[in-house]
Design a protein around this motif. Structure first.
Motif, PDB file in Angstrom:
ATOM      1  N   PHE A  37       0.805  -1.034   0.040  1.00 15.63           N
ATOM      2  CA  PHE A  37       0.040   0.062  -0.078  1.00 15.63           C
ATOM      3  C   PHE A  37       1.210   1.320   0.005  1.00 15.63           C
ATOM      4  O   PHE A  37       2.113   1.218   0.619  1.00 15.63           O
ATOM      5  CB  PHE A  37      -0.871   0.190   1.283  1.00 15.63           C
ATOM      6  CG  PHE A  37      -1.997  -0.991   1.235  1.00 15.63           C
ATOM      7  CD1 PHE A  37      -3.225  -0.645   0.836  1.00 15.63           C
ATOM      8  CD2 PHE A  37      -1.779  -2.214   1.560  1.00 15.63           C
ATOM      9  CE1 PHE A  37      -4.274  -1.609   0.648  1.00 15.63           C
ATOM     10  CE2 PHE A  37      -2.897  -3.177   1.785  1.00 15.63           C
ATOM     11  CZ  PHE A  37      -3.905  -3.032   1.138  1.00 15.63           C
ATOM     12  N   CYS A  38       0.307   2.373  -0.631  1.00 19.31           N
ATOM     13  CA  CYS A  38       1.066   3.643  -0.523  1.00 19.31           C
ATOM     14  C   CYS A  38       0.086   4.570   0.220  1.00 19.31           C
ATOM     15  O   CYS A  38      -1.193   4.410   0.059  1.00 19.31           O
ATOM     16  CB  CYS A  38       1.462   4.211  -1.543  1.00 19.31           C
ATOM     17  SG  CYS A  38       0.415   4.342  -3.107  1.00 19.31           S
ATOM     18  N   GLU A  39       0.541   5.737   0.795  1.00 21.72           N
ATOM     19  CA  GLU A  39      -0.336   6.396   1.549  1.00 21.72           C
ATOM     20  C   GLU A  39      -0.700   7.599   0.486  1.00 21.72           C
ATOM     21  O   GLU A  39       0.137   8.411   0.119  1.00 21.72           O
ATOM     22  CB  GLU A  39      -0.091   6.932   2.848  1.00 21.72           C
ATOM     23  CG  GLU A  39      -0.982   7.687   3.484  1.00 21.72           C
ATOM     24  CD  GLU A  39      -0.451   7.921   5.015  1.00 21.72           C
ATOM     25  OE1 GLU A  39      -1.064   7.761   6.023  1.00 21.72           O
ATOM     26  OE2 GLU A  39       0.529   8.877   4.723  1.00 21.72           O
ATOM     27  N   LEU A  40      -1.963   8.080   0.272  1.00 21.03           N
ATOM     28  CA  LEU A  40      -2.137   9.257  -0.760  1.00 21.03           C
ATOM     29  C   LEU A  40      -2.331  10.563  -0.065  1.00 21.03           C
ATOM     30  O   LEU A  40      -2.469  10.424   1.434  1.00 21.03           O
ATOM     31  CB  LEU A  40      -3.459   8.730  -1.479  1.00 21.03           C
ATOM     32  CG  LEU A  40      -3.517   7.687  -2.356  1.00 21.03           C
ATOM     33  CD1 LEU A  40      -4.702   7.374  -2.921  1.00 21.03           C
ATOM     34  CD2 LEU A  40      -2.426   7.736  -3.293  1.00 21.03           C
ATOM     35  N   GLU A  41      -2.552  11.469  -0.577  1.00 14.69           N
ATOM     36  CA  GLU A  41      -2.464  12.736   0.170  1.00 14.69           C
ATOM     37  C   GLU A  41      -3.608  12.971   1.221  1.00 14.69           C
ATOM     38  O   GLU A  41      -3.627  13.389   2.198  1.00 14.69           O
ATOM     39  CB  GLU A  41      -2.848  13.654  -0.984  1.00 14.69           C
ATOM     40  CG  GLU A  41      -1.919  15.222  -1.105  1.00 14.69           C
ATOM     41  CD  GLU A  41      -2.133  15.816  -2.145  1.00 14.69           C
ATOM     42  OE1 GLU A  41      -1.556  16.854  -2.283  1.00 14.69           O
ATOM     43  OE2 GLU A  41      -2.813  15.625  -2.941  1.00 14.69           O
ATOM     44  N   ASN A  42      -4.865  12.120   0.901  1.00 15.05           N
ATOM     45  CA  ASN A  42      -6.040  12.148   1.845  1.00 15.05           C
ATOM     46  C   ASN A  42      -5.952  11.246   2.620  1.00 15.05           C
ATOM     47  O   ASN A  42      -6.927  10.931   3.401  1.00 15.05           O
ATOM     48  CB  ASN A  42      -7.130  12.267   1.053  1.00 15.05           C
ATOM     49  CG  ASN A  42      -7.097  10.898  -0.075  1.00 15.05           C
ATOM     50  OD1 ASN A  42      -6.340  10.351  -0.003  1.00 15.05           O
ATOM     51  ND2 ASN A  42      -8.236  10.831  -1.028  1.00 15.05           N
ATOM     52  N   GLY A  43      -4.669  10.503   2.928  1.00 12.42           N
ATOM     53  CA  GLY A  43      -4.531   9.698   4.028  1.00 12.42           C
ATOM     54  C   GLY A  43      -5.137   8.105   3.602  1.00 12.42           C
ATOM     55  O   GLY A  43      -4.997   7.237   4.119  1.00 12.42           O
ATOM     56  N   VAL A  44      -5.638   8.037   2.259  1.00 13.43           N
ATOM     57  CA  VAL A  44      -6.354   6.624   1.912  1.00 13.43           C
ATOM     58  C   VAL A  44      -4.794   5.885   1.679  1.00 13.43           C
ATOM     59  O   VAL A  44      -4.146   6.221   1.032  1.00 13.43           O
ATOM     60  CB  VAL A  44      -7.019   6.741   0.628  1.00 13.43           C
ATOM     61  CG1 VAL A  44      -7.588   5.508   0.061  1.00 13.43           C
ATOM     62  CG2 VAL A  44      -8.325   7.689   1.076  1.00 13.43           C
ATOM     63  N   LEU A  45      -5.139   4.470   1.847  1.00 16.62           N
ATOM     64  CA  LEU A  45      -4.134   3.633   1.403  1.00 16.62           C
ATOM     65  C   LEU A  45      -4.652   3.011   0.346  1.00 16.62           C
ATOM     66  O   LEU A  45      -5.516   2.704  -0.006  1.00 16.62           O
ATOM     67  CB  LEU A  45      -3.806   2.656   2.432  1.00 16.62           C
ATOM     68  CG  LEU A  45      -3.209   3.005   3.916  1.00 16.62           C
ATOM     69  CD1 LEU A  45      -3.403   1.666   4.955  1.00 16.62           C
ATOM     70  CD2 LEU A  45      -1.982   3.685   3.728  1.00 16.62           C
ATOM     71  N   PHE A  46      -3.524   2.849  -0.840  1.00 18.83           N
ATOM     72  CA  PHE A  46      -3.767   2.323  -2.109  1.00 18.83           C
ATOM     73  C   PHE A  46      -2.781   1.287  -2.431  1.00 18.83           C
ATOM     74  O   PHE A  46      -1.628   1.384  -2.224  1.00 18.83           O
ATOM     75  CB  PHE A  46      -3.933   3.523  -3.050  1.00 18.83           C
ATOM     76  CG  PHE A  46      -3.839   3.118  -4.463  1.00 18.83           C
ATOM     77  CD1 PHE A  46      -5.290   2.772  -4.993  1.00 18.83           C
ATOM     78  CD2 PHE A  46      -2.968   2.724  -5.585  1.00 18.83           C
ATOM     79  CE1 PHE A  46      -5.493   2.399  -6.186  1.00 18.83           C
ATOM     80  CE2 PHE A  46      -3.134   2.380  -6.649  1.00 18.83           C
ATOM     81  CZ  PHE A  46      -4.379   2.200  -7.169  1.00 18.83           C
TER      82      PHE A  46
END
Ligand code: SF4
Lengths: 477, 257
Positions: B138-147
């Motif tokens: 997973f990577c963490e996006l700007e809005n805190g969502v893990l993708f």
């Protein structure tokens, strides 16, 4: 001592990760814990390996030292106090928590394996480990796997309360004999190493009894009181007791639920395989070890008084010990059946089970349709899974060699030792020299051609490689 | 020969099992297939199966009780496979199971080709699913969502959904299965997840990284490199255990993929 000030997280992780890599265990197995719907994490009893390093070893846990400062002088260790130019670093508990949580969220790891050099004293070191895991469980609500070292010489109360926070604990035996320890780890001795092992085992047993229904105590008596502050803690602070502490949560599975493990360095001292495996057998029998690990000696300190084989660490020998360990744990072999005072070392060219079978040809061939499970297990080429499948399948069908193959039997090896419905696969002599030369032919060609054998061993096509729950590859069956 | 054409999903296949079972004629004269690419056979009657939650539910309940949970799970794994003959193997495994005195032993029946096939399919899918639990990142996006993005051969999205919603209950996360164009969306605090068709998602960039994302990726890469003991270097073994097809979606080996 080289202590750098203001090191950033990257430098610290580099030093303290690098320093921890010689510890073999990276297992995340032995405990099943579903998520609680709120906290971060769960555990799978089979364990998961998240990556494999360039040496093929599994990376399951974030394996780091809390500090590589050390007051001891174990000669095989790059962190020993005599090594003036080893760069030193120490994590704060917060840094460890942050790394663990952030790596875990990204699915890099299953959890944390926290070890440490002995900074100031065993007590101070153990206290720092305790503080760190306490914070991880109760401030960060981390629910994943945690394995920590119990520091020999630390107060038992401290080891005990740490044990309620973690899944696995280990104390490394380091060397198979007290004699070896005296030479290479003068600050350690058998007694200080075995004491915490015994303590962990006793607490686990007591805990198991408390968990049994009708054991009298009724309640899951696992609530631990916050101990009075221990003097001389590394970080000074003490975390306030909060509601919903890990220790008192219903889901907690008690003391060190995934059991304890240990490891021995192989080839730094002159013990025979027989001595090593007898020690190992004792550890399984008397301390209920979950795993004993064997670590081929790497001369990282370039100490000229210690062995420095040109062919590198004794990886093939290490591998044979793991195979023997398997035979002992899953195939009901006793070490005295495999080795003796007169024959104290394994034949590196032959796996221990074949070696045993060749010396006991009077017990072969065995009949697949009739032999009991234990007997099937002793046949080279038949592993635990295939033995179970045979026993289940022959109840309803007459098996042939094709079926055996489908069930995972390695016929190339088994064919000398079995009959199926009274027939051999094809006529072979049940004769030691004949079988030996045939078996060696396939195994040795690669051995001769390739040099550092272990590297290719796992690629032999006629053997099944079993990836253990720890990510160690063992050629099985 | 009657050929039942099912939708390629658990529900579709189990509805197919229900309909085929209920249809007249011997089981040997019935076949199940999935999807829309098949070679028309002469002299065969084609029956289109419409997925029906109630029928599938009944089949699932029966399987769980008669075959046991383990065998049921094995069949589900087989149903996630990308093999074209899976639906038929599942159907005939069930037929065999019900003809046995102890249906729970069905996977010990090594002589039955359908059972063997299901066993093999289940094992392959199970293996791929486990690899994904281990290797997706997973990577963490700007809005805190893990993708996380993955490209499995078999349709194992459901397994990933189950695992990660149990593991990360308090995270918002997205797992994109780029092979099958579907995604798991999980909202923090929700105990469920939704599987959605990801065409829409694929159109968009997942968004920029959060401020600290690159730091943690770099920390991990450096740590990963440091873990290798040079004296034991063995890249063949590494590739054997960490198959190369997972490298491109990893963090630590992306550059070597
Ligand atoms: S106690 Fe021994 S092995 Fe452990 S860090 Fe110190 S010197 Fe190294």
């Amino acid at each position: 001592m080289l202590i750098e000030k203001d090191m950033d997280l990257m430098q610290k992780l580099h030093i303290l990760g690098d320093a921890a890599k010689y510890d073999v265990s990276c297992s995340s197995s032995g405990v099943d814990r579903r998520g609680d719907g709120k906290s971060l994490g769960n555990c799978l009893s089979a364990g998961l390996c998240h990556a494999f390093a360039g040496d093929g070893r599994c990376i399951s846990l974030l394996k780091i030292l809390l500090t590589n400062e050390c007051i001891f002088n174990c000669r095989y260790c790059a962190n020993n106090c005599n090594r003036a130019d080893t760069p030193r670093a120490t994590f704060t508990p917060e840094e460890v928590c942050q790394l663990t949580v952030e790596f875990y969220r990204r699915n890099y790891i299953e959890g944390l394996f926290l070890s440490s050099g002995i900074r100031i004293s065993p007590l101070v070191t153990m206290e720092a480990i305790y503080q760190t895991v306490h914070q991880l469980r109760n401030v960060h609500h981390f629910y994943g796997y945690i394995h920590v070292k119990a520091i020999p010489g630390a107060p038992p109360e401290l080891i005990e309360k740490t044990g309620y926070l973690v899944d696995r604990m280990s104390v490394n035996l380091e060397l198979p004999t007290g004699e070896g320890l005296r030479h290479l780890a003068p600050n350690k001795n058998r007694k200080t190493l075995l004491t915490p092992m015994r303590q962990i085992q006793n607490l686990r047993q007591r805990n198991d009894q408390a968990f049994l229904p009708n054991s009298g105590s009724g309640q899951r008596n696992i609530k631990k009181q916050e101990d009075a502050s221990l003097p001389g803690t590394l970080y000074g602070q003490k975390l306030p007791a909060r509601k919903g502490q890990w220790e008192s949560r219903e889901k907690v599975q008690g003391f060190v639920p995934a059991g304890q493990s240990t490891q021995m360095i192989i080839g730094a001292t002159p013990e025979s395989d027989y001595q090593i495996m007898k020690v190992s057998e004792g550890l399984y029998d008397r301390f209920q070890m979950k795993r004993v690990y064997y670590s081929a000696f790497c001369n990282v300190t370039e100490d000229t008084t210690l062995p420095m084989p040109v062919t590198g660490p004794p990886l093939l020998r290490e591998h044979r010990l793991y195979q023997a360990d398997f035979l002992m744990r899953f195939y009901q072999f006793k070490i005295d059946e495999l080795l003796s005072e007169d024959k104290p070392n394994f034949n590196v060219f032959l796996d221990p089970k074949c070696d045993w079978a060749l010396r006991h040809l009077e017990q072969f061939p065995v009949e697949i349709m009739r032999a009991d499970y234990q007997t099937l297990l002793r046949v080279p080429g038949i592993g635990v899974k295939s033995a179970k499948r045979i026993v289940a399948a022959r109840r309803s069908a007459i098996l042939d060699y094709q079926d055996l193959k489908k069930m995972g039997v390695v016929l190339k090896r088994a064919l000398y030792f079995i009959t199926c419905n009274g027939r051999q696969m094809y006529p072979v002599k049940v004769e030691e020299d004949y079988i030996l030369s045939n078996l060696l032919n396939s195994e040795n060609r690669a051995v001769r051609e390739i040099g550092p054998v272990y590297r290719q061993l796992s690629l032999f096509d006629d053997q099944k490689a079993t990836l253990t729950e720890d990510g160690i590859l063992v050629l099985d069956a | 020969m009657k050929i039942f054409v099912c939708e390629d999903s658990l529900e579709g296949i189990f509805t197919g099992v229900y309909d085929a079972w209920a249809a007249a004629g011997p089981h040997t004269e019935k076949r199940l297939i999935t999807g829309d690419t098949w070679n028309m056979e002469l002299f065969a009657e084609y029956v289109t199966v419409l997925p029906d939650a109630k029928k599938a539910e009944k089949v699932i309940r029966t399987l769980k009780s008669r075959l046991g949970y383990e065998a049921y799970e094995q069949l589900c794994y087989a149903a996630m496979s990308d093999a074209i003959d899976k639906a038929d193997a599942i159907y005939h495994t069930i037929v065999t199971a019900f003809s046995m005195r102890d249906s729970k032993r069905v996977f010990q029946n090594m002589h039955d080709p359908a059972v063997m096939r299901c066993f093999a399919l289940g094992r392959t899918v199970g293996g791929e699913a486990t690899h994904h639990l281990e290797f997706i990142r997973f990577c963490e996006l700007e809005n805190g969502v893990l993708f996380a993005r993955c490209t499995p051969k078999n349709r194992i999205t459901l397994v990933l959904a189950e695992h990660f919603s149990d593991r990360f209950p308090s995270e918002n996360f997205i797992i994109l299965n780029a092979t099958h164009h579907e995604a798991v969306l999980h909202a923090a605090g929700e105990h469920t997840y939704i599987l959605c068709d990801s065409e829409a998602l694929l159109q968009e960039q997942p968004g920029a990284y959060s401020e600290t994302e690159e730091l943690f990726q770099d920390l991990w890469k450096d740590y990963f490199e440091a873990m290798t003991i040079e004296d034991r270097r063995n890249e063949k073994l590494q590739r054997q255990l960490f198959p190369k097809r997972y490298w491109k979606d990893s963090v630590e080996l992306k550059d070597k993929a």
